[in-house]
Design a protein around this motif. Structure first.
Motif, mmCIF file in Angstrom:
data_model
loop_
_atom_site.group_PDB
_atom_site.id
_atom_site.type_symbol
_atom_site.label_atom_id
_atom_site.label_comp_id
_atom_site.label_asym_id
_atom_site.label_seq_id
_atom_site.Cartn_x
_atom_site.Cartn_y
_atom_site.Cartn_z
ATOM 1 N N TYR A 98 125.657 73.435 -18.780
ATOM 2 C CA TYR A 98 126.478 73.232 -17.580
ATOM 3 C C TYR A 98 127.598 72.206 -17.815
ATOM 4 O O TYR A 98 128.251 71.728 -16.906
ATOM 5 N N PRO A 109 134.136 72.834 -12.652
ATOM 6 C CA PRO A 109 133.516 73.265 -11.385
ATOM 7 C C PRO A 109 133.369 74.781 -11.293
ATOM 8 O O PRO A 109 132.375 75.277 -10.744
ATOM 9 N N PHE A 110 134.301 75.522 -11.874
ATOM 10 C CA PHE A 110 134.224 76.985 -11.784
ATOM 11 C C PHE A 110 133.087 77.536 -12.658
ATOM 12 O O PHE A 110 132.457 78.528 -12.315
ATOM 13 N N ARG A 143 130.335 75.780 -13.137
ATOM 14 C CA ARG A 143 129.103 75.385 -12.448
ATOM 15 C C ARG A 143 128.802 76.272 -11.234
ATOM 16 O O ARG A 143 127.671 76.298 -10.747
ATOM 17 N N ARG A 144 129.831 76.970 -10.739
ATOM 18 C CA ARG A 144 129.576 77.911 -9.644
ATOM 19 C C ARG A 144 128.853 79.161 -10.161
ATOM 20 O O ARG A 144 128.327 79.943 -9.394
ATOM 21 N N MET A 156 121.289 75.226 -10.972
ATOM 22 C CA MET A 156 120.475 74.214 -11.655
ATOM 23 C C MET A 156 119.384 73.674 -10.739
ATOM 24 O O MET A 156 119.664 73.400 -9.565
ATOM 25 N N LEU A 200 125.869 73.726 1.172
ATOM 26 C CA LEU A 200 126.832 72.911 0.421
ATOM 27 C C LEU A 200 127.384 73.652 -0.800
ATOM 28 O O LEU A 200 128.578 73.618 -1.097
ATOM 29 N N SER A 201 126.479 74.395 -1.468
ATOM 30 C CA SER A 201 126.871 75.172 -2.652
ATOM 31 C C SER A 201 127.990 76.156 -2.343
ATOM 32 O O SER A 201 128.814 76.448 -3.200
ATOM 33 N N TYR A 261 130.045 75.968 0.497
ATOM 34 C CA TYR A 261 131.246 75.296 1.011
ATOM 35 C C TYR A 261 132.154 74.885 -0.143
ATOM 36 O O TYR A 261 133.364 75.018 -0.052
ATOM 37 N N VAL A 262 131.542 74.380 -1.238
ATOM 38 C CA VAL A 262 132.387 73.940 -2.358
ATOM 39 C C VAL A 262 133.118 75.130 -2.989
ATOM 40 O O VAL A 262 134.151 74.953 -3.629
ATOM 41 N N HIS A 270 134.343 77.537 -1.180
ATOM 42 C CA HIS A 270 135.292 77.988 -0.147
ATOM 43 C C HIS A 270 134.888 79.318 0.512
ATOM 44 O O HIS A 270 135.730 80.156 0.792
ATOM 45 N N TYR A 271 133.582 79.516 0.724
ATOM 46 C CA TYR A 271 133.148 80.714 1.459
ATOM 47 C C TYR A 271 133.421 80.552 2.950
ATOM 48 O O TYR A 271 133.561 79.431 3.437
ATOM 49 N N LYS A 297 124.605 80.904 -4.488
ATOM 50 C CA LYS A 297 125.953 81.229 -4.978
ATOM 51 C C LYS A 297 125.915 82.366 -6.002
ATOM 52 O O LYS A 297 126.924 82.653 -6.635
ATOM 53 N N VAL A 338 137.096 75.079 4.993
ATOM 54 C CA VAL A 338 136.832 73.985 4.067
ATOM 55 C C VAL A 338 137.409 72.691 4.636
ATOM 56 O O VAL A 338 136.779 71.636 4.591
ATOM 57 N N PHE A 368 137.659 68.147 -3.870
ATOM 58 C CA PHE A 368 136.684 68.453 -2.826
ATOM 59 C C PHE A 368 135.729 67.271 -2.639
ATOM 60 O O PHE A 368 135.377 66.917 -1.512
#
Lengths: 227, 287
Positions: free
Chosen positions: A56, A82-83, A85-86, A90, A109-110, A112-113, A115-116, A161, B3, B214
């Motif tokens: 990761y 970050p992309f 890790r999406r 983990m 939270l997963s 929201y980060v 952008h759903y 996710k 967001v 973010f």
């Protein structure tokens, strides 16, 4: 072992990574395919967690490279991590849940980060919590849940996710044997749905529960056997 | 948009979750804003007072007693045409004697048996020209006129005022910058404490794929809100102090503390900015 031209989901090419006096890894060469169930085993300090951190990209190799789909550790920029890790879920021994929010918020939270939209977030979170058997605990806070339930929330957060791989670092370390069995059954079920699962553990009892799993044995930072 | 609202909500939640560290940040920012606010008003009023004193300085142009009415009129017209002149008043020798009598209570004729006071012109300058350098230049031109005997103005006093006005300005700007800097550093340190206590949130956000922006956004919103809260309290405190001064202290001091809505809005903006910069500085360490 995988040659560089073969396309697998996760590839380690001559990876060495040592940091200070802590455990490191040396000359790792292996690959993991889509949908595989893999155990990384070895004694404490053998380098199991380091391998997961390399996947990761919390750590970067000093030599060699790690390639996860089209993310290459030797080329990746900080803002691209970050992309990656999406795509990678983990879970940890200590669950790493946020105690200041409830189960729903922890899992959401997963998304929201990433952008759903709210409607989709709600639908996905309810679905995944029902799948892990926590549909009735949705507004509970982590401190109100048992260890097994907390680990299920962590799994839900990782899976919501829809990652291509789920990494589990000693996932049963804080759980009693019965709950550990349930958790392994859940991981097996997740794997059957098509998600690759990589479990780092020193508990050989867990390995016997998934007979078809690939086994990568590490000792003192080196791979000693892959079966 | 979703967001955005999520981050705003996180920022507000953060404010309530921050506990004592958040309250400490607000108190630090509030004290600084109160000091900055009072300092600004005090400096502004001092400068206005100094400006008023400066504007009361006139140039006295004493003429020879032999100057004829035509010559005086010609000189008056010449001076009036100069761009720096605000007002020009002619005081004849007789008027000067009357002024002497009204000021000192005695007739100068009774003392000296003649009037030694010369005719003169009292010149007031427009505001932009009320500087020693400009006045000296004008005085030199006037002194060269044939009917002008002497040009007088309170050069030394004006110099002192000019120097102190500049000094006040420098002190105000330095104090302003110092206070702002110190409070940003203090606020940033206490915001750092709140962030440190919630580093698990940062770690978890990063693990699930949040970009640095973010992760940063809720903390910046929280810092800005802390700054705004501090500014609101500071504005209320200052407004109440002014109300108290203007309504209960008028018997003791003749000063009226006045501030426009722009001053209060400025404080709100400054407070928010200080919170924003403080949190920006604090979050840098964790990303």
């Amino acid at each position: 072992m995988s040659p560089e031209n073969e396309i697998d989901m996760i590839n380690f090419f001559n990876v060495s990574c040592t940091f200070g006096k802590e455990a490191g890894v040396r000359n790792l060469n292996f690959s993991i395919e889509e949908g595989e169930f893999v155990f990384i085993t070895g004694p404490s300090g053998a380098g199991k967690s380091t391998i997961l951190r390399l996947i990761y990209m919390d750590l970067f190799p000093e030599k060699g490279k790690v390639v996860i789909r089209n993310f290459d550790s030797s080329k990746i920029r900080a803002n691209e991590i970050p992309f990656l890790r999406r795509k990678v879920g983990m879970i940890f021994q200590d669950f790493r849940l946020l105690n200041d929010r409830n189960v729903y918020q922890n899992v959401a939270l997963s998304l929201y980060v990433s952008h759903y939209k709210t409607k989709e977030i709600r639908a996905r979170v309810y679905k995944i919590l029902n799948q892990v058997g926590l549909g009735h605990r949705i507004y509970y806070h982590p401190s109100e849940l048992s260890g097994g339930e907390q680990q299920r929330v962590a799994i839900a957060r990782a899976l919501v996710k829809e990652p291509v791989v789920l990494l589990a670092d000693e996932p049963t370390g804080n759980l009693d044997p019965r709950v550990s069995t349930d958790l392994m059954n859940l991981l097996a079920y997740i794997n059957q749905q098509g998600t690759a699962v990589i479990v780092a553990t020193h508990n050989y009892g867990l390995i016997q529960r998934i007979p078809k799993a690939k086994l990568i044995q590490v000792n003192d930072g080196e791979i000693v056997n892959i079966t | 948009m979703i967001v955005f609202w999520f981050l705003v909500k996180e920022g507000f939640h953060g404010l309530f979750r921050s506990g004592y560290a958040g309250i400490f940040s607000i108190i630090i920012l509030c004290i600084s804003l109160v000091l900055i606010g009072f300092g600004y008003i005090a400096a502004r009023d001092t400068l206005v007072l100094v400006d008023n004193i400066r504007s009361q300085f006139d140039i006295d142009v004493f003429l020879y007693r032999t100057a004829t009415a035509e010559e005086i009129q010609q000189l008056t017209q010449e001076i009036s045409a100069m761009p720096e002149i605000e007002k020009i008043v002619f005081i004849s020798a007789d008027s000067a004697a009357q002024r002497f009598k009204s000021e000192f209570g005695e007739d100068i004729f009774d003392i000296l048996q003649y009037n030694p006071l010369p005719p003169s012109l009292t010149i007031s300058l427009k505001k932009p020209y009320q500087h020693v350098a400009d006045i000296e230049l004008l005085a030199a031109i006037l002194a060269n006129k044939s009917i002008v005997d002497e040009v007088k103005f309170r050069k030394n006093f004006l110099r002192i005022i000019e120097r102190y006005q500049q000094l006040i300005l420098v002190i105000v700007i330095a104090a302003f910058a110092f206070l702002t800097l110190i409070s940003v550093i203090l606020a940033s340190n206490s915001i750092k404490m709140t962030i440190f206590s919630r580093r698990d949130v940062i770690e978890t956000m990063k693990l699930v794929g949040a970009t640095n922006n973010f992760v940063r956004a809720p903390f910046l919103i929280e810092g800005t809100l802390e700054g705004l809260c501090a500014a609101v309290v500071a504005v209320i405190f200052i407004a109440l102090s002014f109300y108290f001064i203007n309504n209960y202290l008028q018997a003791f001091i003749s000063y009226r503390a006045l501030a426009s809505y722009r001053f209060y809005i400025g404080l709100l903006v400054l407070g928010s900015l200080m919170g924003l910069v403080g949190s920006l500085r604090a979050i840098r360490k964790f990303l």
